[in-house]
Write a protein that holds these residues in place. Sequence first.
Motif, PDB file in Angstrom:
ATOM      1  N   PRO A 143      -9.054 -18.012  -7.171  1.00 47.83           N
ATOM      2  CA  PRO A 143      -7.919 -17.085  -7.238  1.00 47.83           C
ATOM      3  C   PRO A 143      -7.096 -17.270  -8.508  1.00 47.83           C
ATOM      4  N   LEU A 144      -6.677 -16.144  -9.105  1.00 53.94           N
ATOM      5  CA  LEU A 144      -5.888 -16.167 -10.335  1.00 53.94           C
ATOM      6  C   LEU A 144      -4.499 -15.575 -10.162  1.00 53.94           C
ATOM      7  N   HIS A 145      -4.423 -14.364  -9.598  1.00 58.17           N
ATOM      8  CA  HIS A 145      -3.156 -13.630  -9.509  1.00 58.17           C
ATOM      9  C   HIS A 145      -3.129 -12.800  -8.225  1.00 58.17           C
ATOM     10  N   VAL A 146      -1.914 -12.401  -7.868  1.00 60.61           N
ATOM     11  CA  VAL A 146      -1.710 -11.451  -6.775  1.00 60.61           C
ATOM     12  C   VAL A 146      -0.733 -10.395  -7.262  1.00 60.61           C
ATOM     13  N   PHE A 147      -1.067  -9.123  -7.009  1.00 65.77           N
ATOM     14  CA  PHE A 147      -0.168  -8.016  -7.306  1.00 65.77           C
ATOM     15  C   PHE A 147       0.165  -7.326  -5.998  1.00 65.77           C
ATOM     16  N   ASP A 148       1.449  -7.270  -5.660  1.00 65.42           N
ATOM     17  CA  ASP A 148       1.861  -6.584  -4.442  1.00 65.42           C
ATOM     18  C   ASP A 148       1.696  -5.084  -4.602  1.00 65.42           C
ATOM     19  N   SER A 149       1.457  -4.405  -3.484  1.00 67.36           N
ATOM     20  CA  SER A 149       1.391  -2.946  -3.480  1.00 67.36           C
ATOM     21  C   SER A 149       2.705  -2.408  -4.049  1.00 67.36           C
ATOM     22  N   PRO A 150       2.659  -1.483  -5.000  1.00 70.00           N
ATOM     23  CA  PRO A 150       3.895  -0.982  -5.615  1.00 70.00           C
ATOM     24  C   PRO A 150       4.904  -0.408  -4.619  1.00 70.00           C
ATOM     25  N   ASP A 151       4.417   0.179  -3.522  1.00 64.71           N
ATOM     26  CA  ASP A 151       5.336   0.751  -2.547  1.00 64.71           C
ATOM     27  C   ASP A 151       5.387  -0.057  -1.246  1.00 64.71           C
ATOM     28  N   GLY A 152       4.707  -1.212  -1.224  1.00 64.74           N
ATOM     29  CA  GLY A 152       4.725  -2.067  -0.049  1.00 64.74           C
ATOM     30  C   GLY A 152       3.841  -1.608   1.095  1.00 64.74           C
ATOM     31  N   LYS A 153       3.110  -0.508   0.887  1.00 57.62           N
ATOM     32  CA  LYS A 153       2.251   0.030   1.944  1.00 57.62           C
ATOM     33  C   LYS A 153       0.849  -0.563   1.841  1.00 57.62           C
ATOM     34  N   PRO A 154       0.079  -0.511   2.940  1.00 55.12           N
ATOM     35  CA  PRO A 154      -1.299  -1.018   2.921  1.00 55.12           C
ATOM     36  C   PRO A 154      -2.141  -0.339   1.842  1.00 55.12           C
ATOM     37  N   LEU A 155      -3.149  -1.073   1.370  1.00 56.71           N
ATOM     38  CA  LEU A 155      -4.034  -0.555   0.334  1.00 56.71           C
ATOM     39  C   LEU A 155      -5.442  -0.350   0.873  1.00 56.71           C
ATOM     40  N   GLY A 156      -6.158   0.592   0.255  1.00 57.68           N
ATOM     41  CA  GLY A 156      -7.527   0.901   0.666  1.00 57.68           C
ATOM     42  C   GLY A 156      -8.514   0.563  -0.429  1.00 57.68           C
ATOM     43  N   GLY A 157      -9.360   1.537  -0.771  1.00 59.42           N
ATOM     44  CA  GLY A 157     -10.419   1.329  -1.753  1.00 59.42           C
ATOM     45  C   GLY A 157      -9.891   0.992  -3.132  1.00 59.42           C
ATOM     46  N   ILE A 158     -10.759   0.392  -3.932  1.00 61.49           N
ATOM     47  CA  ILE A 158     -10.366  -0.063  -5.266  1.00 61.49           C
ATOM     48  C   ILE A 158     -11.551   0.109  -6.219  1.00 61.49           C
ATOM     49  N   CYS A 159     -11.266   0.432  -7.477  1.00 57.20           N
ATOM     50  CA  CYS A 159     -12.311   0.499  -8.504  1.00 57.20           C
ATOM     51  C   CYS A 159     -11.686   0.183  -9.853  1.00 57.20           C
ATOM     52  N   GLY A 187      -4.183   4.354  -1.638  1.00 58.86           N
ATOM     53  CA  GLY A 187      -3.279   3.971  -0.551  1.00 58.86           C
ATOM     54  C   GLY A 187      -4.001   3.944   0.779  1.00 58.86           C
ATOM     55  N   GLU A 188      -3.240   3.695   1.823  1.00 60.56           N
ATOM     56  CA  GLU A 188      -3.833   3.553   3.148  1.00 60.56           C
ATOM     57  C   GLU A 188      -4.580   4.810   3.577  1.00 60.56           C
ATOM     58  N   HIS A 189      -5.488   4.632   4.535  1.00 62.20           N
ATOM     59  CA  HIS A 189      -6.404   5.711   4.914  1.00 62.20           C
ATOM     60  C   HIS A 189      -5.720   6.968   5.432  1.00 62.20           C
ATOM     61  N   ASP A 190      -4.514   6.874   5.996  1.00 62.17           N
ATOM     62  CA  ASP A 190      -3.867   8.096   6.472  1.00 62.17           C
ATOM     63  C   ASP A 190      -3.068   8.786   5.365  1.00 62.17           C
ATOM     64  N   ASP A 191      -3.101   8.225   4.145  1.00 55.20           N
ATOM     65  CA  ASP A 191      -2.476   8.850   2.981  1.00 55.20           C
ATOM     66  C   ASP A 191      -3.383   8.666   1.765  1.00 55.20           C
ATOM     67  N   PRO A 192      -4.603   9.250   1.821  1.00 57.33           N
ATOM     68  CA  PRO A 192      -5.579   9.011   0.749  1.00 57.33           C
ATOM     69  C   PRO A 192      -5.217   9.657  -0.576  1.00 57.33           C
ATOM     70  N   ASN A 193      -4.194  10.489  -0.618  1.00 56.57           N
ATOM     71  CA  ASN A 193      -3.801  11.125  -1.870  1.00 56.57           C
ATOM     72  C   ASN A 193      -2.970  10.190  -2.743  1.00 56.57           C
ATOM     73  N   GLN A 194      -2.576   9.069  -2.201  1.00 51.67           N
ATOM     74  CA  GLN A 194      -1.772   8.106  -2.933  1.00 51.67           C
ATOM     75  C   GLN A 194      -2.691   7.185  -3.726  1.00 51.67           C
ATOM     76  N   VAL A 195      -2.504   7.139  -5.047  1.00 51.18           N
ATOM     77  CA  VAL A 195      -3.323   6.294  -5.915  1.00 51.18           C
ATOM     78  C   VAL A 195      -2.398   5.489  -6.822  1.00 51.18           C
ATOM     79  N   HIS A 196      -2.630   4.181  -6.878  1.00 52.58           N
ATOM     80  CA  HIS A 196      -1.890   3.307  -7.780  1.00 52.58           C
ATOM     81  C   HIS A 196      -2.816   2.957  -8.936  1.00 52.58           C
ATOM     82  N   ILE A 197      -2.310   3.014 -10.150  1.00 57.27           N
ATOM     83  CA  ILE A 197      -3.110   2.675 -11.326  1.00 57.27           C
ATOM     84  C   ILE A 197      -2.449   1.478 -12.000  1.00 57.27           C
TER      85      ILE A 197
END
Length: 110
Positions: A69-85, A95-105
């Motif tokens: 482990p190197l680092h941890v980044f908290d979710s920008p809005d504190g909500k659960p996170l889903g897929g990543i690439c 973002g979480e599965h019930d809000d798939p339109n939310q994307v953090h970059i």
Amino acid sequence: SIGLDAAVTEELWEDMLDWGVEYEGEDPRIGADLGEFDHPFGVAVGHGRLYVSEYEGARVQVLTLEGEPLHVFDSPDGKPLGGICTSGEQVWVVGEHDDPNQVHILTIRE
């Protein structure tokens, strides 16, 4: 990148039990500290690093390719996170599965 929904995750867990993977007591890898995970959801490799999004942990962990482990980044809005690439110098997290339109970059800076 791999994003797993709850049904697929449950199926994988059942497969692990079929393979004889068992723990006595609580799994020591579950938690909120660096190197521990709280419902990991997505995995991506890029920039010579391994990125793991956590649904319940609402964060992204960055590890070496060897799993250190190197680092941890908290979710920008504190909500659960889903897929990543990863793409170029960015890490994209859905973002979480019930809000798939939310994307953090996240932009990776060395």
